[in-house]
Design a protein around this motif. Structure first.
Motif, mmCIF file in Angstrom:
data_model
loop_
_atom_site.group_PDB
_atom_site.id
_atom_site.type_symbol
_atom_site.label_atom_id
_atom_site.label_comp_id
_atom_site.label_asym_id
_atom_site.label_seq_id
_atom_site.Cartn_x
_atom_site.Cartn_y
_atom_site.Cartn_z
ATOM 1 N N THR A 80 0.827 -1.207 0.000
ATOM 2 C CA THR A 80 0.000 0.000 0.000
ATOM 3 C C THR A 80 0.859 1.253 0.000
ATOM 4 N N PHE A 81 0.394 2.275 -0.721
ATOM 5 C CA PHE A 81 1.001 3.596 -0.724
ATOM 6 C C PHE A 81 -0.109 4.615 -0.477
ATOM 7 N N ALA A 82 0.141 5.588 0.388
ATOM 8 C CA ALA A 82 -0.859 6.597 0.725
ATOM 9 C C ALA A 82 -0.233 7.982 0.718
ATOM 10 N N VAL A 83 -1.001 8.954 0.225
ATOM 11 C CA VAL A 83 -0.536 10.338 0.115
ATOM 12 C C VAL A 83 -1.582 11.252 0.748
ATOM 13 N N VAL A 130 3.302 -8.967 -5.687
ATOM 14 C CA VAL A 130 3.989 -9.776 -6.699
ATOM 15 C C VAL A 130 3.838 -9.147 -8.071
ATOM 16 N N ALA A 131 2.622 -8.665 -8.386
ATOM 17 C CA ALA A 131 2.395 -8.031 -9.683
ATOM 18 C C ALA A 131 3.205 -6.749 -9.820
ATOM 19 N N LEU A 132 3.234 -5.939 -8.767
ATOM 20 C CA LEU A 132 4.006 -4.699 -8.802
ATOM 21 C C LEU A 132 5.490 -4.985 -8.938
ATOM 22 N N THR A 157 10.500 12.745 -3.747
ATOM 23 C CA THR A 157 10.643 14.195 -3.752
ATOM 24 C C THR A 157 9.255 14.827 -3.709
ATOM 25 N N PRO A 158 9.150 16.082 -3.257
ATOM 26 C CA PRO A 158 7.837 16.743 -3.222
ATOM 27 C C PRO A 158 7.158 16.777 -4.592
ATOM 28 N N GLU A 159 7.955 16.960 -5.661
ATOM 29 C CA GLU A 159 7.378 17.032 -7.003
ATOM 30 C C GLU A 159 6.782 15.686 -7.420
ATOM 31 N N ARG A 160 7.520 14.606 -7.154
ATOM 32 C CA ARG A 160 7.021 13.281 -7.536
ATOM 33 C C ARG A 160 5.863 12.839 -6.647
ATOM 34 N N LEU A 161 5.907 13.240 -5.395
ATOM 35 C CA LEU A 161 4.799 12.933 -4.492
ATOM 36 C C LEU A 161 3.526 13.627 -4.962
ATOM 37 N N THR A 198 3.906 5.177 -12.511
ATOM 38 C CA THR A 198 4.035 6.387 -11.694
ATOM 39 C C THR A 198 4.603 6.061 -10.318
ATOM 40 N N LEU A 199 4.227 4.924 -9.760
ATOM 41 C CA LEU A 199 4.800 4.509 -8.476
ATOM 42 C C LEU A 199 6.315 4.330 -8.597
ATOM 43 N N LEU A 200 6.773 3.693 -9.680
ATOM 44 C CA LEU A 200 8.215 3.510 -9.860
ATOM 45 C C LEU A 200 8.921 4.848 -10.012
ATOM 46 N N ASP A 201 8.308 5.756 -10.768
ATOM 47 C CA ASP A 201 8.911 7.082 -10.924
ATOM 48 C C ASP A 201 8.961 7.821 -9.591
ATOM 49 N N THR A 202 7.903 7.679 -8.795
ATOM 50 C CA THR A 202 7.847 8.354 -7.500
ATOM 51 C C THR A 202 8.908 7.814 -6.554
#
Length: 327
Positions: A80-83, A130-132, A157-161, A198-202
């Motif tokens: 899980t990822f949360a912002v 596993v998929a990610l 980074t703040p920009e990627r977040l 986008t998760l990988l870039d973040t």
């Protein structure tokens, strides 16, 4: 209010939107999670919960007007990822303080220990780990679970977040308007891969320096990519599809397309798919009726307003104009 657009046991997606008036009621909203919420601040509880489940992805948004302590665990095998998109002050997550500039992460073996401030709204995604990780290995040659081992705050980074938060909010806004388009497998695949990319870039630290492939290697990558696309002309091919088929990373694909075609692979594939949509809109529909939204979804365009703008830029008319003229 509660809206369950589909039964998740039978259908390829499920959608829930609910206003809650009790912490226990709110805790029970999140599909396949085991949670307990204890209200900490005094006052009438009011919350909002929204969730989309499709494929190997769970997108959700929750807003709270009281401080609560959340305990429990996510579904087995997930990440899980949360912002935070609105937060008053700071909160506590797994022994660390978080604020508006934090990206929270939770593995399926991690215990949820989450104290919210009095007012908080977050957007989040839970994905099959596993998929990610398979996606990360195949398109970026990275091991995400190893990178995140033991972390509660993911490096960003703040920009990627901000970009991740914007993507999650945009995805949910698009799905809220037309959740039924998730019946198309191409739509679900496109959204899942856009989220994973986008998760990988973040999460990228930017410290990895890739060596650009040689000129001949770049030409070979593009030639093989075009051969694959010609062999699958009726399919909405993605960057991940090409990386997996060719056994190269996104960076190598980027270098190759930019050098040989003076166009990055994302824009190249988008142009191919836009042309495919145009041909479909001009052709007689197989079932006697067709809509722009359905045709776009079948070619993996999940953001309809962006799609319409890109279509008009490419062809000088709106897709609805093409469909009306063909009819």
């Amino acid at each position: 209010m509660s809206t369950d657009a589909q039964d998740s046991r039978r259908a390829p997606y499920a959608y829930t939107l609910r206003d809650t008036l009790d912490a226990d009621e709110h805790a029970a909203c999140l599909t396949n999670w085991q949670q307990r919420y204890d209200q900490l601040s005094a006052g009438v509880f009011a919350g909002v919960f929204e969730e989309f489940c499709f494929g190997k992805v769970q997108l959700f948004r929750e807003g709270l007007n009281q401080s609560v302590h959340q305990a429990g665990e996510a579904w087995r095998g997930s990440r899980t990822f949360a912002v935070p998109v609105m937060i008053e002050g700071t909160g506590w997550f797994g022994g660390e303080v978080y604020d508006a500039h934090s990206m929270l992460t939770l593995g399926s073996d991690d215990e949820l220990d989450f104290r919210t401030p009095r007012r908080l709204e977050i957007v989040a995604c839970t994905a099959d780990a596993v998929a990610l990780d398979a996606y990360a290995q195949q398109v970026d040659h990275r091991n995400i679970e190893t990178e995140l081992a033991g972390r509660k705050m993911a490096p960003a980074t703040p920009e990627r977040l901000a970009a991740l938060g914007q993507l999650l909010a945009t995805m949910m806004s698009s799905l809220r308007a037309t959740p039924e388009l998730l019946v198309h497998p191409q739509m679900r695949k496109a959204m899942e891969q856009a989220l994973f990319a986008t998760l990988l870039d973040t999460l990228s630290s930017g410290s990895v320096q890739a060596t650009a492939p040689s000129c001949s290697a770049r030409q070979l990558v593009v030639a093989r990519a075009r051969a694959y696309m010609e062999a699958h002309i009726d399919e909405p091919i993605t960057v991940a599809d090409l990386c997996i088929e060719l056994g190269v990373s996104r960076r190598t694909l980027q270098y190759s397309f930019q050098d040989v075609l003076d166009l990055n692979p994302v824009k190249f594939l988008r142009a191919i798919r836009l042309n495919a949509v145009r041909r479909a809109l001009k052709a007689p529909p197989p079932n006697g009726r067709s809509t722009v939204a359905d045709v776009a979804a079948r070619w993996g365009f999940w953001h309809l307003s962006h799609f319409s703008a890109e279509y008009k830029t490419m062809f000088g008319e709106l897709p609805s104009d093409t469909l009306r003229r063909a009819g």
